[in-house]
Motif scaffolding. Structure first.
Motif, PDB file in Angstrom:
ATOM      1  N   ALA A 259      21.350  15.077  27.046  1.00 58.64           N
ATOM      2  CA  ALA A 259      22.558  14.590  27.891  1.00 58.64           C
ATOM      3  C   ALA A 259      22.130  12.990  28.660  1.00 58.64           C
ATOM      4  O   ALA A 259      22.772  12.120  28.503  1.00 58.64           O
ATOM      5  N   ILE A 260      20.926  13.256  29.402  1.00 56.27           N
ATOM      6  CA  ILE A 260      20.445  12.160  30.076  1.00 56.27           C
ATOM      7  C   ILE A 260      19.967  11.160  28.931  1.00 56.27           C
ATOM      8  O   ILE A 260      20.358   9.774  29.210  1.00 56.27           O
ATOM      9  N   ALA A 261      19.470  11.551  27.890  1.00 56.35           N
ATOM     10  CA  ALA A 261      19.168  10.373  26.856  1.00 56.35           C
ATOM     11  C   ALA A 261      20.473   9.981  26.186  1.00 56.35           C
ATOM     12  O   ALA A 261      20.392   8.551  26.082  1.00 56.35           O
ATOM     13  N   GLU A 262      21.376  10.449  26.137  1.00 56.07           N
ATOM     14  CA  GLU A 262      22.836   9.853  25.765  1.00 56.07           C
ATOM     15  C   GLU A 262      23.383   8.856  26.610  1.00 56.07           C
ATOM     16  O   GLU A 262      23.944   8.035  26.324  1.00 56.07           O
ATOM     17  N   ARG A 263      23.243   9.234  27.891  1.00 62.67           N
ATOM     18  CA  ARG A 263      23.757   8.498  29.014  1.00 62.67           C
ATOM     19  C   ARG A 263      23.137   7.389  29.143  1.00 62.67           C
ATOM     20  O   ARG A 263      23.489   6.047  29.662  1.00 62.67           O
ATOM     21  N   LEU A 264      21.868   7.139  28.800  1.00 66.25           N
ATOM     22  CA  LEU A 264      20.854   6.110  28.903  1.00 66.25           C
ATOM     23  C   LEU A 264      20.844   5.107  27.648  1.00 66.25           C
ATOM     24  O   LEU A 264      20.041   4.083  27.750  1.00 66.25           O
ATOM     25  N   ALA A 265      21.606   5.506  26.683  1.00 66.02           N
ATOM     26  CA  ALA A 265      21.778   4.663  25.358  1.00 66.02           C
ATOM     27  C   ALA A 265      22.215   3.384  25.864  1.00 66.02           C
ATOM     28  O   ALA A 265      23.268   3.273  26.684  1.00 66.02           O
ATOM     29  N   PRO A 266      21.951   2.259  25.371  1.00 68.58           N
ATOM     30  CA  PRO A 266      22.319   0.854  25.687  1.00 68.58           C
ATOM     31  C   PRO A 266      23.674   0.927  25.102  1.00 68.58           C
ATOM     32  O   PRO A 266      24.154   1.441  23.786  1.00 68.58           O
ATOM     33  N   VAL A 267      24.634  -0.025  25.715  1.00 67.04           N
ATOM     34  CA  VAL A 267      26.147  -0.087  25.359  1.00 67.04           C
ATOM     35  C   VAL A 267      26.065  -0.741  23.799  1.00 67.04           C
ATOM     36  O   VAL A 267      26.730  -0.525  23.060  1.00 67.04           O
ATOM     37  N   PHE A 268      25.319  -2.055  23.818  1.00 64.36           N
ATOM     38  CA  PHE A 268      25.285  -2.609  22.416  1.00 64.36           C
ATOM     39  C   PHE A 268      23.965  -2.300  21.847  1.00 64.36           C
ATOM     40  O   PHE A 268      22.961  -2.719  22.453  1.00 64.36           O
TER      41      PHE A 268
ATOM     42  N   PHE B 230      17.076  26.230  27.063  1.00 60.29           N
ATOM     43  CA  PHE B 230      18.347  25.278  26.900  1.00 60.29           C
ATOM     44  C   PHE B 230      18.950  24.556  28.207  1.00 60.29           C
ATOM     45  O   PHE B 230      19.267  23.481  27.696  1.00 60.29           O
ATOM     46  N   GLY B 231      18.747  24.730  29.205  1.00 63.18           N
ATOM     47  CA  GLY B 231      19.166  24.219  30.232  1.00 63.18           C
ATOM     48  C   GLY B 231      18.265  22.670  30.324  1.00 63.18           C
ATOM     49  O   GLY B 231      18.732  21.736  30.544  1.00 63.18           O
ATOM     50  N   LEU B 232      16.949  23.005  30.114  1.00 60.25           N
ATOM     51  CA  LEU B 232      16.060  21.847  30.059  1.00 60.25           C
ATOM     52  C   LEU B 232      16.372  20.894  29.067  1.00 60.25           C
ATOM     53  O   LEU B 232      16.418  19.648  28.960  1.00 60.25           O
ATOM     54  N   CYS B 233      16.549  21.510  27.887  1.00 60.46           N
ATOM     55  CA  CYS B 233      16.780  20.609  26.579  1.00 60.46           C
ATOM     56  C   CYS B 233      18.026  19.790  26.679  1.00 60.46           C
ATOM     57  O   CYS B 233      18.322  18.579  26.464  1.00 60.46           O
ATOM     58  N   TRP B 234      19.171  20.563  26.845  1.00 55.17           N
ATOM     59  CA  TRP B 234      20.579  20.249  27.156  1.00 55.17           C
ATOM     60  C   TRP B 234      20.650  18.982  27.958  1.00 55.17           C
ATOM     61  O   TRP B 234      21.140  17.957  27.665  1.00 55.17           O
TER      62      TRP B 234
ATOM     63  N   ASP C 164      27.718   6.084  12.552  1.00 57.87           N
ATOM     64  CA  ASP C 164      28.901   5.904  11.813  1.00 57.87           C
ATOM     65  C   ASP C 164      29.401   7.412  11.499  1.00 57.87           C
ATOM     66  O   ASP C 164      30.514   7.748  11.278  1.00 57.87           O
ATOM     67  N   LEU C 165      28.351   8.202  11.094  1.00 58.08           N
ATOM     68  CA  LEU C 165      28.665   9.568  10.469  1.00 58.08           C
ATOM     69  C   LEU C 165      28.913  10.326  11.708  1.00 58.08           C
ATOM     70  O   LEU C 165      30.033  11.158  11.510  1.00 58.08           O
ATOM     71  N   VAL C 166      28.300  10.599  12.677  1.00 58.50           N
ATOM     72  CA  VAL C 166      28.446  11.310  13.912  1.00 58.50           C
ATOM     73  C   VAL C 166      29.804  10.884  14.656  1.00 58.50           C
ATOM     74  O   VAL C 166      30.574  11.729  14.934  1.00 58.50           O
ATOM     75  N   GLY C 167      29.866   9.449  14.949  1.00 59.40           N
ATOM     76  CA  GLY C 167      31.079   9.103  15.660  1.00 59.40           C
ATOM     77  C   GLY C 167      31.083   9.815  17.034  1.00 59.40           C
ATOM     78  O   GLY C 167      30.287   9.760  17.768  1.00 59.40           O
ATOM     79  N   ARG C 168      32.381  10.322  17.333  1.00 56.82           N
ATOM     80  CA  ARG C 168      32.474  11.000  18.699  1.00 56.82           C
ATOM     81  C   ARG C 168      31.822  12.517  18.663  1.00 56.82           C
ATOM     82  O   ARG C 168      32.154  13.000  19.748  1.00 56.82           O
ATOM     83  N   ARG C 169      31.453  12.776  17.660  1.00 59.52           N
ATOM     84  CA  ARG C 169      31.119  14.251  17.583  1.00 59.52           C
ATOM     85  C   ARG C 169      29.392  14.470  18.016  1.00 59.52           C
ATOM     86  O   ARG C 169      28.734  15.160  17.705  1.00 59.52           O
ATOM     87  N   SER C 170      29.186  13.412  18.867  1.00 58.32           N
ATOM     88  CA  SER C 170      27.765  13.516  19.553  1.00 58.32           C
ATOM     89  C   SER C 170      27.431  14.692  20.420  1.00 58.32           C
ATOM     90  O   SER C 170      26.283  15.278  20.253  1.00 58.32           O
ATOM     91  N   GLY C 171      28.407  15.177  21.215  1.00 61.60           N
ATOM     92  CA  GLY C 171      28.286  16.218  22.058  1.00 61.60           C
ATOM     93  C   GLY C 171      28.040  17.653  21.087  1.00 61.60           C
ATOM     94  O   GLY C 171      27.111  18.268  21.476  1.00 61.60           O
ATOM     95  N   GLN C 172      28.669  17.721  20.170  1.00 55.31           N
ATOM     96  CA  GLN C 172      28.546  18.631  18.828  1.00 55.31           C
ATOM     97  C   GLN C 172      27.150  18.854  18.383  1.00 55.31           C
ATOM     98  O   GLN C 172      26.434  19.680  18.389  1.00 55.31           O
ATOM     99  N   VAL C 173      26.961  17.469  18.163  1.00 57.58           N
ATOM    100  CA  VAL C 173      25.283  17.437  17.495  1.00 57.58           C
ATOM    101  C   VAL C 173      24.325  17.832  18.460  1.00 57.58           C
ATOM    102  O   VAL C 173      23.304  18.508  18.123  1.00 57.58           O
ATOM    103  N   ARG C 174      24.565  17.476  19.841  1.00 61.64           N
ATOM    104  CA  ARG C 174      23.776  17.752  20.566  1.00 61.64           C
ATOM    105  C   ARG C 174      23.367  19.218  21.039  1.00 61.64           C
ATOM    106  O   ARG C 174      22.338  19.763  21.059  1.00 61.64           O
TER     107      ARG C 174
END
Length: 328
Positions: free
Chosen positions: A83-92, A75-79, A107-117
């Motif tokens: 999280a690093i993958a999300e922080r490295l996502a391009p702005v545009f 869980f620690g390694l995967c999470w 569009d479907l996930v929106g601000r719920r990316s943390g819950q999906v992760r």
């Protein structure tokens, strides 16, 4: 007042929907678990009837402990990597004809990316992370290891190592390799969804940050595989390839040297993956992996079979005499 009533009504409706989803899911899980629950309870009664309840509780406690340990590490390694993958996502995110599905996902996930992760991490942890509990017997042997007072003829290691320590070390490294491999695929999928990897781009399909992230995970995978080769060489003393069981001529003179070569290649590949962070393209790691696969194919079957067939078998009695004595 009317707005409050509507809000309360919506909350009650959401609770009812949640109950309608959760209750059937729990019932299905219970139904599927009936056989396991019955077996679990029967074992408990059987050990109690023999006055050996402490044996049952020890086995159960060991399984639970390893389950928690494996799940926690995974869980620690995967999470953290997701999280690093999300922080490295391009702005545009570049928009193209093949990126419509990714845009719909965001569009479907929106601000719920943390819950999906979190949901993805929990799912992968349940599926893969907790499998370390299957090695509970090997861990009990490892924890209660004692020396035999006699060493083997190949490595000069106490024979107790092969009985008590080697099985758990092998199982633990295999679990760690599988865990890193699953995390690598999950992280690659996350980078695709975040736009850091564009599969249909003509060039620069991955951003430099994403390339560095994947290179580190691949280097870790190569390092773990190198450790598996190093520990796995002890299993050659249990080989059944030759006329007798154990480290025969071919095993000692061909397979063992090939294993050392594979360890070196794995370490070189690990270094090349790290160096790839600062290089353009993937040419060096691809060459290392290609050489790795080629040597593994030769060392794993072709060369030992050739040596056994055309060098050992024609004068087997003389070439295998020392190894037959070790077997006896």
């Amino acid at each position: 007042w009317a707005q409050r009533r509507r809000a309360r009504a919506e909350q009650r409706a959401r609770r009812r929907r949640a109950v309608m989803i959760v209750v059937p899911a729990v019932l299905v899980v219970l139904l599927l678990s009936l056989r396991g629950i019955a077996s679990f309870y029967t074992d408990k009664l059987w050990f109690e009837s023999l006055g050996l309840e402490s044996v049952w509780t020890t086995a159960l406690g060991t399984r639970v402990s390893l389950w928690l340990l494996g799940a926690g590490i995974f869980f620690g390694l995967c999470w953290s990597n997701l999280a690093i993958a999300e922080r490295l996502a391009p702005v545009f995110r570049p928009v193209g004809p093949a990126d419509d599905l990714i845009e719909r996902y965001h569009d479907l996930v929106g601000r719920r990316s943390g819950q999906v992760r979190l949901a993805m991490t929990v799912l992968l942890t349940v599926m893969f992370g907790s499998s370390l509990a299957g090695s509970w017997q090997e861990w009990l042997l490892f924890r209660n290891r004692v020396p035999f007072g006699q060493v083997d003829a190949t490595f000069g290691v106490d024979i107790g190592f092969y009985v008590f320590q080697l099985p758990f070390l092998t199982a633990a490294l295999a679990w760690l390799f599988s865990a890193v491999l699953v995390i690598l695929f999950a992280v690659a999928a996350a980078h695709v969804l975040n736009g850091g990897i564009r599969l249909h781009a003509p060039r620069d399909r991955a951003t430099p940050q994403v390339k560095a992230h994947l290179s580190v995970l691949l280097a870790l995978l190569a390092l773990v595989q190198g450790l598996r080769y190093w520990v796995g060489r002890y299993e050659l003393t249990l080989s059944t390839r030759g006329t007798v069981d154990g480290a025969t001529y071919t095993v000692s003179n061909v397979e063992l040297r090939s294993t050392y070569l594979l360890v070196m290649i794995a370490m070189v590949a690990c270094g090349l993956f790290i160096a790839n962070i600062w290089r353009r393209g993937w040419s060096l790691p691809v060459m290392a992996v290609g050489l790795w696969v080629f040597v593994a194919a030769l060392a794993g079957g072709l060369v030992p079979t050739f040596v056994q067939r055309f060098r050992v078998e024609p004068s087997e009695s003389s070439m295998e005499a020392r190894y037959i004595a070790n077997n006896i």
